[in-house]
Structure formats: C-alpha cells, structure tokens
Design an enzyme around this catalytic site. Structure first.
Site, PDB file in Angstrom:
ATOM      1  N   GLN A 155      -5.054 -13.151 -12.331  1.00  0.00           N
ATOM      2  CA  GLN A 155      -4.985 -11.774 -13.337  1.00  0.00           C
ATOM      3  C   GLN A 155      -3.454 -11.334 -13.896  1.00  0.00           C
ATOM      4  O   GLN A 155      -3.085 -10.648 -14.589  1.00  0.00           O
ATOM      5  CB  GLN A 155      -5.551 -10.493 -12.658  1.00  0.00           C
ATOM      6  CG  GLN A 155      -4.636 -10.046 -11.545  1.00  0.00           C
ATOM      7  CD  GLN A 155      -5.329  -8.999 -10.773  1.00  0.00           C
ATOM      8  OE1 GLN A 155      -6.428  -9.066 -10.200  1.00  0.00           O
ATOM      9  NE2 GLN A 155      -4.804  -7.563 -10.748  1.00  0.00           N
ATOM     10  N   VAL A 172      -3.450   9.591  -7.624  1.00  0.00           N
ATOM     11  CA  VAL A 172      -2.374  10.337  -6.699  1.00  0.00           C
ATOM     12  C   VAL A 172      -0.959  10.141  -7.345  1.00  0.00           C
ATOM     13  O   VAL A 172      -0.820   9.136  -7.784  1.00  0.00           O
ATOM     14  CB  VAL A 172      -2.315   9.645  -5.212  1.00  0.00           C
ATOM     15  CG1 VAL A 172      -1.573  10.318  -4.456  1.00  0.00           C
ATOM     16  CG2 VAL A 172      -3.894   9.929  -4.645  1.00  0.00           C
ATOM     17  N   GLY A 227      -1.438   6.224  -2.823  1.00  0.00           N
ATOM     18  CA  GLY A 227      -2.635   6.091  -3.591  1.00  0.00           C
ATOM     19  C   GLY A 227      -3.798   5.400  -2.963  1.00  0.00           C
ATOM     20  O   GLY A 227      -5.051   5.554  -2.963  1.00  0.00           O
ATOM     21  N   HIS A 228      -3.533   4.046  -2.619  1.00  0.00           N
ATOM     22  CA  HIS A 228      -4.364   3.402  -1.807  1.00  0.00           C
ATOM     23  C   HIS A 228      -4.782   4.138  -0.679  1.00  0.00           C
ATOM     24  O   HIS A 228      -5.882   4.102  -0.237  1.00  0.00           O
ATOM     25  CB  HIS A 228      -3.773   2.058  -1.158  1.00  0.00           C
ATOM     26  CG  HIS A 228      -3.174   1.248  -2.408  1.00  0.00           C
ATOM     27  ND1 HIS A 228      -1.860   0.924  -2.569  1.00  0.00           N
ATOM     28  CD2 HIS A 228      -3.700   0.520  -3.332  1.00  0.00           C
ATOM     29  CE1 HIS A 228      -1.225   0.222  -3.484  1.00  0.00           C
ATOM     30  NE2 HIS A 228      -2.790  -0.104  -3.974  1.00  0.00           N
ATOM     31  N   LEU A 280       0.794  -1.136  -0.002  1.00  0.00           N
ATOM     32  CA  LEU A 280       0.055  -0.015  -0.060  1.00  0.00           C
ATOM     33  C   LEU A 280       0.705   1.217   0.072  1.00  0.00           C
ATOM     34  O   LEU A 280       1.860   1.307   0.602  1.00  0.00           O
ATOM     35  CB  LEU A 280      -0.942  -0.130   1.106  1.00  0.00           C
ATOM     36  CG  LEU A 280      -1.857  -1.052   1.389  1.00  0.00           C
ATOM     37  CD1 LEU A 280      -2.703  -1.087   2.428  1.00  0.00           C
ATOM     38  CD2 LEU A 280      -2.732  -1.255   0.038  1.00  0.00           C
TER      39      LEU A 280
HETATM   40  P1  AMP Z   1      -3.616  -2.392  -6.779  1.00  0.00           P
HETATM   41  O1  AMP Z   1      -3.048  -2.715  -5.256  1.00  0.00           O
HETATM   42  O2  AMP Z   1      -2.398  -1.904  -7.745  1.00  0.00           O
HETATM   43  O3  AMP Z   1      -4.482  -3.350  -7.375  1.00  0.00           O
HETATM   44  O4  AMP Z   1      -4.510  -1.093  -6.635  1.00  0.00           O
HETATM   45  C1  AMP Z   1      -5.661  -1.128  -5.770  1.00  0.00           C
HETATM   46  C2  AMP Z   1      -6.637   0.076  -6.123  1.00  0.00           C
HETATM   47  O5  AMP Z   1      -5.660   1.360  -5.796  1.00  0.00           O
HETATM   48  C3  AMP Z   1      -6.819   0.164  -7.414  1.00  0.00           C
HETATM   49  O6  AMP Z   1      -8.280   0.500  -7.381  1.00  0.00           O
HETATM   50  C4  AMP Z   1      -6.053   1.125  -8.045  1.00  0.00           C
HETATM   51  O7  AMP Z   1      -6.735   1.868  -9.096  1.00  0.00           O
HETATM   52  C5  AMP Z   1      -6.015   2.148  -6.904  1.00  0.00           C
HETATM   53  N1  AMP Z   1      -4.635   2.916  -7.134  1.00  0.00           N
HETATM   54  C6  AMP Z   1      -3.444   2.341  -7.228  1.00  0.00           C
HETATM   55  N2  AMP Z   1      -2.346   3.450  -7.451  1.00  0.00           N
HETATM   56  C7  AMP Z   1      -3.103   4.533  -7.299  1.00  0.00           C
HETATM   57  C8  AMP Z   1      -2.830   5.868  -7.370  1.00  0.00           C
HETATM   58  N3  AMP Z   1      -1.607   6.249  -7.600  1.00  0.00           N
HETATM   59  N4  AMP Z   1      -3.730   6.669  -7.398  1.00  0.00           N
HETATM   60  C9  AMP Z   1      -5.178   6.442  -6.876  1.00  0.00           C
HETATM   61  N5  AMP Z   1      -5.783   5.057  -6.766  1.00  0.00           N
HETATM   62  C10 AMP Z   1      -4.475   4.182  -6.916  1.00  0.00           C
END
Ligand code: AMP
Length: 285
Positions: free
Chosen positions: A61, A176, A36-37, A33
């Site tokens: 995936q 973010v 962004g998360h 995390l």
């Molecule tokens: P992930 O862990 O990469 O599968 O991401 C989990 C969630 O966080 C997904 O909905 C992503 O689109 C979102 N996410 C990942 N990076 C960012 C970011 N930089 N800004 C906003 N949301 C993000």
C-alpha cells in the site's frame, strides 16, 4: 497474550478457536500504536470474547516514493500496549509469510478508490484491499474495527466485505484527537515542533465547513471554499484536497444531502495529514 508470526500458525489458532465457539474481535493496524488504536482495541475488548490485533506494515500500500522504510516500527512497545489492554493475540507476520514468492492475487474496489487518497496515492487502495482481504480470511472475525480517521479506507472495506460476502461486521470507530484537534496518527511523531503547531489547521478547516453547514449553507462549492480559506491562512500547509462528499459513494456533492462527509488532506513539510468529519442536518420543511 500470544504473538503469532506466520500465516500457518494464525490459521491453526483460528481453527482451534472455531471449535470453542467464541466471538472474535479484530483490529488491523500497521503498529506504532497510539491512543487512537487503543480506543479501537478497547471497543473490541468490551464487545468480543477474544481480541486479535494485527501489526503489519503492508508494503503493497506504499508507493515507490513513499515512507515504507521510514514508517515507525516498535513491536516491543506495541506488544506491551496490547498486553495492558487485554489483547489475546498479536498477529505480527513477516512480509514473506504474507506475500510469499509467487503471490499474485490482488483485490480492487475501483469506484471508491478512484478519488481523493486514491488519486494522490495510485496503488494505495489496491494494497489496502488486498491485505485486508487476506487478514479477514485468516482471522475470520465476527467484528472488525476500523477508524473513521481513514474514512475512505473504512468505506472501501465496508464495500469489499459486502461484495465478497465476508460474514463478519465492520464497526467504524470515531477519530481520537489531541486537545487542539489534531487527529492522532503514527506519523505525527515526525512533525517538528513548528510543524506540529501548524498541523491542527486541517481540523479547524473541517470545523469551519461543519459550522457553515449548521449555519444553513447548502452549496458544496461554497463550503469547500470556506474550508480552503482556513488552510490558506497557514503558510506551512500545502493543500492537497478538501471535499464535500456523499458519505457512502465519496462522490462530491453540489447541493447537500442530509448527511455529508468533509474530507481533507494536506502536507506540512514532508508529512501528509488526513482528516474528515461527518455532518448531518435536518432542514425544516
Ligand atoms: P494504521 O495503523 O494507521 O493503519 O491504523 C490502524 C487503524 O487505526 C485504522 O483503522 C485507522 O483508521 C485507525 N486509527 C488510526 N488513527 C486513529 C485515530 N486517531 N482515531 C481512531 N482510529 C484511528
């Protein structure tokens, strides 16, 4: 904060909560995390009574040559971040509880999955659609947050929730970024210093596309070329695609509707970077 490790325990927790009539906000993630998360979690915390964050590196995936085994895993740190942000439940299932032996059902959203990431990563979106469906069935959230960072994924989830009559709502949260524009991503830690310096080229290309639209350009192909020229200036970047698309269908457009999404992906070294920007405009009549 509670950590739940099995689907049975998650379902039992959800049944109990159902009786209490509280609202549930859900943020599905693959862990590692970052801020962004964190911004998705904060939005959920501000909106709902109870916040569930799932952390699961979903094997279905990833393609056979992709980075499943190297994907960053740091459950201890992730739990600490969740605790700080006031998360109620971290759902961190093992692979065998999400996909027990004999599991065979898959979910597909063929039209949205056809292009862009779907073309570059053939089984990716079937894996995403299947795991998101399973998680939504287990958590039964009132509101689920996805990041705009993965625009095609968010569009696909929107479609699957509509098609499968999921009762909750999806909110797509803005991307973010670091101060130089690079979208935060769990994979960014694998960029070497030189590659990290090159990485914002994707954001700059999207910005150039957006600036062209605001300056009056309405031809999709011309905007696409402008963006590609920016990427071509960075010798470390290998372009996969840059596209000017309808924001709902993700089909490329030749003459711009009032709202478009610019999508892009490129490789720097072994790392794939993904980004997008939404642009709306109003022509005088
Ligand atoms: P992930 O862990 O990469 O599968 O991401 C989990 C969630 O966080 C997904 O909905 C992503 O689109 C979102 N996410 C990942 N990076 C960012 C970011 N930089 N800004 C906003 N949301 C993000």
């Amino acid at each position: 904060m509670k950590t739940i490790r099995t689907t049975a325990a998650m379902a039992a927790w959800r049944r109990r909560l159902h009786r209490e009539g509280v609202t549930i906000g859900f943020v599905p993630t693959m862990g590692a995390l970052h801020d962004g998360h964190r911004s998705l979690i904060r939005a959920a915390r501000m909106t709902c009574d109870t916040v569930v964050v799932s952390i699961f590196v979903n094997p279905t995936q990833f393609g056979p040559t992709e980075d499943l085994s190297n994907y960053p895993r740091q459950l201890g740190l992730d739990r600490a971040l969740c605790l700080t942000e006031g998360v109620d439940v971290v759902f961190a299932p093992e692979r065998r509880t999400m996909y027990p032996p004999g599991a065979q059902t898959v979910v597909a959203v063929p039209a949205i999955a056809r292009r862009w990431e779907g073309e570059a990563r053939p089984h990716h979106f079937q894996g995403v659609a299947t795991i998101v469906t399973k998680l939504l069935c287990l958590v039964q959230p009132d509101i689920t947050w996805f990041g705009q960072k993965d625009y095609q994924q968010a569009a696909l989830v929107q479609q699957l929730m509509k098609d499968l009559n999921f009762p909750g709502r999806l909110i797509v949260h803005p991307t973010v970024r670091d101060s130089d524009g690079l979208a935060l991503s769990s994979r960014n830690i694998y960029l070497s210093k030189i590659h990290r310096q090159a990485a914002p080229v994707l954001f700059r290309a999207l910005e150039a596309g957006s600036a062209a639209i605001h300056a009056g350009e309405r031809r999709g192909a011309s905007i696409q070329r402008r963006m590609a020229r920016v990427v071509a200036q960075e010798p470390l970047a290998v372009l996969e695609y840059l596209a000017v698309c309808d924001p709902i269908t993700l089909e490329p457009v030749s003459r711009l509707p009032r709202r478009v999404v610019l999508l892009g992906a490129l490789r720097i070294g072994r790392i794939r970077l993904l980004d997008n920007t939404l642009v709306s405009f109003r022509d005088k009549v």
